[in-house]
Design a protein around this motif. Sequence first.
Motif, PDB file in Angstrom:
ATOM      1  N   SER A 164      43.422  23.482  39.318  1.00  0.00           N
ATOM      2  CA  SER A 164      42.106  24.111  39.251  1.00  0.00           C
ATOM      3  C   SER A 164      41.854  24.989  40.478  1.00  0.00           C
ATOM      4  CB  SER A 164      41.019  23.040  39.132  1.00  0.00           C
ATOM      5  OG  SER A 164      39.744  23.632  39.176  1.00  0.00           O
ATOM      6  N   THR A 165      42.212  24.496  41.655  1.00  0.00           N
ATOM      7  CA  THR A 165      42.045  25.262  42.891  1.00  0.00           C
ATOM      8  C   THR A 165      42.903  26.517  42.855  1.00  0.00           C
ATOM      9  OG1 THR A 165      41.537  23.272  44.144  1.00  0.00           O
ATOM     10  CG2 THR A 165      42.272  25.187  45.407  1.00  0.00           C
ATOM     11  N   TYR A 166      44.170  26.377  42.442  1.00  0.00           N
ATOM     12  CA  TYR A 166      45.071  27.525  42.356  1.00  0.00           C
ATOM     13  C   TYR A 166      44.481  28.577  41.409  1.00  0.00           C
ATOM     14  CZ  TYR A 166      48.640  24.317  44.272  1.00  0.00           C
ATOM     15  OH  TYR A 166      49.340  23.427  45.024  1.00  0.00           O
ATOM     16  N   GLN A 167      43.979  28.125  40.277  1.00  0.00           N
ATOM     17  CA  GLN A 167      43.424  29.041  39.275  1.00  0.00           C
ATOM     18  C   GLN A 167      42.182  29.748  39.814  1.00  0.00           C
ATOM     19  OE1 GLN A 167      45.135  29.751  36.665  1.00  0.00           O
ATOM     20  NE2 GLN A 167      43.694  31.128  35.708  1.00  0.00           N
ATOM     21  N   GLN A 168      41.339  29.027  40.530  1.00  0.00           N
ATOM     22  CA  GLN A 168      40.141  29.642  41.118  1.00  0.00           C
ATOM     23  C   GLN A 168      40.511  30.723  42.124  1.00  0.00           C
ATOM     24  OE1 GLN A 168      37.751  26.510  42.768  1.00  0.00           O
ATOM     25  NE2 GLN A 168      37.390  25.563  40.776  1.00  0.00           N
ATOM     26  N   VAL A 169      41.477  30.447  42.979  1.00  0.00           N
ATOM     27  CA  VAL A 169      41.923  31.423  43.981  1.00  0.00           C
ATOM     28  C   VAL A 169      42.514  32.647  43.284  1.00  0.00           C
ATOM     29  CG1 VAL A 169      43.591  31.842  45.842  1.00  0.00           C
ATOM     30  CG2 VAL A 169      42.284  29.716  45.798  1.00  0.00           C
ATOM     31  N   PHE A 170      43.347  32.417  42.273  1.00  0.00           N
ATOM     32  CA  PHE A 170      43.947  33.523  41.534  1.00  0.00           C
ATOM     33  C   PHE A 170      42.872  34.375  40.875  1.00  0.00           C
ATOM     34  CE2 PHE A 170      45.684  35.180  37.479  1.00  0.00           C
ATOM     35  CZ  PHE A 170      46.584  36.085  37.999  1.00  0.00           C
ATOM     36  N   MET A 171      41.923  33.744  40.209  1.00  0.00           N
ATOM     37  CA  MET A 171      40.890  34.502  39.498  1.00  0.00           C
ATOM     38  C   MET A 171      39.981  35.262  40.462  1.00  0.00           C
ATOM     39  SD  MET A 171      41.740  34.452  36.420  1.00  0.00           S
ATOM     40  CE  MET A 171      40.346  35.405  35.831  1.00  0.00           C
ATOM     41  N   GLU A 172      39.804  34.776  41.665  1.00  0.00           N
ATOM     42  CA  GLU A 172      39.039  35.527  42.667  1.00  0.00           C
ATOM     43  C   GLU A 172      39.790  36.804  43.025  1.00  0.00           C
ATOM     44  OE1 GLU A 172      36.238  36.913  45.313  1.00  0.00           O
ATOM     45  OE2 GLU A 172      36.063  35.500  43.647  1.00  0.00           O
ATOM     46  N   GLN A 173      41.109  36.717  43.133  1.00  0.00           N
ATOM     47  CA  GLN A 173      41.911  37.919  43.399  1.00  0.00           C
ATOM     48  C   GLN A 173      41.874  38.876  42.206  1.00  0.00           C
ATOM     49  OE1 GLN A 173      43.258  38.797  46.404  1.00  0.00           O
ATOM     50  NE2 GLN A 173      42.003  37.037  46.953  1.00  0.00           N
ATOM     51  N   SER A 192      48.982  43.803  51.964  1.00  0.00           N
ATOM     52  CA  SER A 192      47.532  43.795  52.152  1.00  0.00           C
ATOM     53  C   SER A 192      46.834  42.993  51.060  1.00  0.00           C
ATOM     54  CB  SER A 192      46.989  45.226  52.163  1.00  0.00           C
ATOM     55  OG  SER A 192      47.099  45.797  50.860  1.00  0.00           O
ATOM     56  N   GLU A 193      45.628  42.573  51.371  1.00  0.00           N
ATOM     57  CA  GLU A 193      44.823  41.843  50.383  1.00  0.00           C
ATOM     58  C   GLU A 193      44.497  42.745  49.192  1.00  0.00           C
ATOM     59  OE1 GLU A 193      44.226  38.497  50.414  1.00  0.00           O
ATOM     60  OE2 GLU A 193      45.599  38.621  52.100  1.00  0.00           O
ATOM     61  N   ALA A 194      44.302  44.041  49.451  1.00  0.00           N
ATOM     62  CA  ALA A 194      44.006  44.978  48.362  1.00  0.00           C
ATOM     63  C   ALA A 194      45.185  45.081  47.397  1.00  0.00           C
ATOM     64  CB  ALA A 194      43.650  46.349  48.929  1.00  0.00           C
ATOM     65  N   MET A 195      46.408  45.152  47.920  1.00  0.00           N
ATOM     66  CA  MET A 195      47.584  45.241  47.056  1.00  0.00           C
ATOM     67  C   MET A 195      47.736  43.959  46.245  1.00  0.00           C
ATOM     68  SD  MET A 195      50.080  46.998  45.876  1.00  0.00           S
ATOM     69  CE  MET A 195      50.526  48.351  46.956  1.00  0.00           C
ATOM     70  N   LYS A 196      47.553  42.840  46.893  1.00  0.00           N
ATOM     71  CA  LYS A 196      47.663  41.556  46.181  1.00  0.00           C
ATOM     72  C   LYS A 196      46.622  41.466  45.070  1.00  0.00           C
ATOM     73  CE  LYS A 196      49.340  39.189  50.298  1.00  0.00           C
ATOM     74  NZ  LYS A 196      48.973  38.242  51.343  1.00  0.00           N
ATOM     75  N   ALA A 197      45.409  41.938  45.353  1.00  0.00           N
ATOM     76  CA  ALA A 197      44.338  41.894  44.354  1.00  0.00           C
ATOM     77  C   ALA A 197      44.648  42.828  43.179  1.00  0.00           C
ATOM     78  CB  ALA A 197      43.005  42.261  44.996  1.00  0.00           C
ATOM     79  N   LEU A 198      45.125  44.037  43.474  1.00  0.00           N
ATOM     80  CA  LEU A 198      45.489  44.961  42.393  1.00  0.00           C
ATOM     81  C   LEU A 198      46.614  44.393  41.538  1.00  0.00           C
ATOM     82  CD1 LEU A 198      45.237  48.370  44.256  1.00  0.00           C
ATOM     83  CD2 LEU A 198      43.938  47.705  42.214  1.00  0.00           C
TER      84      LEU A 198
END
Length: 149
Positions: free
Chosen positions: A38-47, A125-131
């Motif tokens: 659940s924690t992993y999924q929450q972090v992923f979905m935030e990205q 970068s966080e932006a690349m990871k999010a994209l």
Amino acid sequence: MTVTCRFILFRVAPAAALAVLVGPAGAHKDPVTPQQLSTYQQVFMEQVRKGDLLFHGDAATEKEMAVVLSNTGMACAMCHPMTADTHPATFPKYQVQMAKFATLRDMINWCIEKPNQGEKIADDSEAMKALEAYIYWSQSGTVLNPGKF
């Protein structure tokens, strides 16, 4: 039968048989708990959420993440609605526009720099990871086919 062959049969074969009976050694022996999942999924979905905002040209998110993805007023989604034609499952591959073997990150930066006239973003970068998270999430269920045009 040569000495080498006898050694293989008597030394390696029993070990291979044991591996078949016991099963493959797992890199992660402890199972993931439902809470961890659940924690992993929450972090992923935030990205994914941040990537979605960046992909659709949200100026506040670009400012927050200190990136300039476009100087033309164009957003990724204007050429790739619903991330169509991004084909993340086909990377890495030879990319004709760049005339080189490229990763998805290379292609993201090419689009930012060329058509959108933005500023290249760092691969880590966080932006690349999010994209990347958003693009991969939007293509969930797509079969991996690296190298395909």
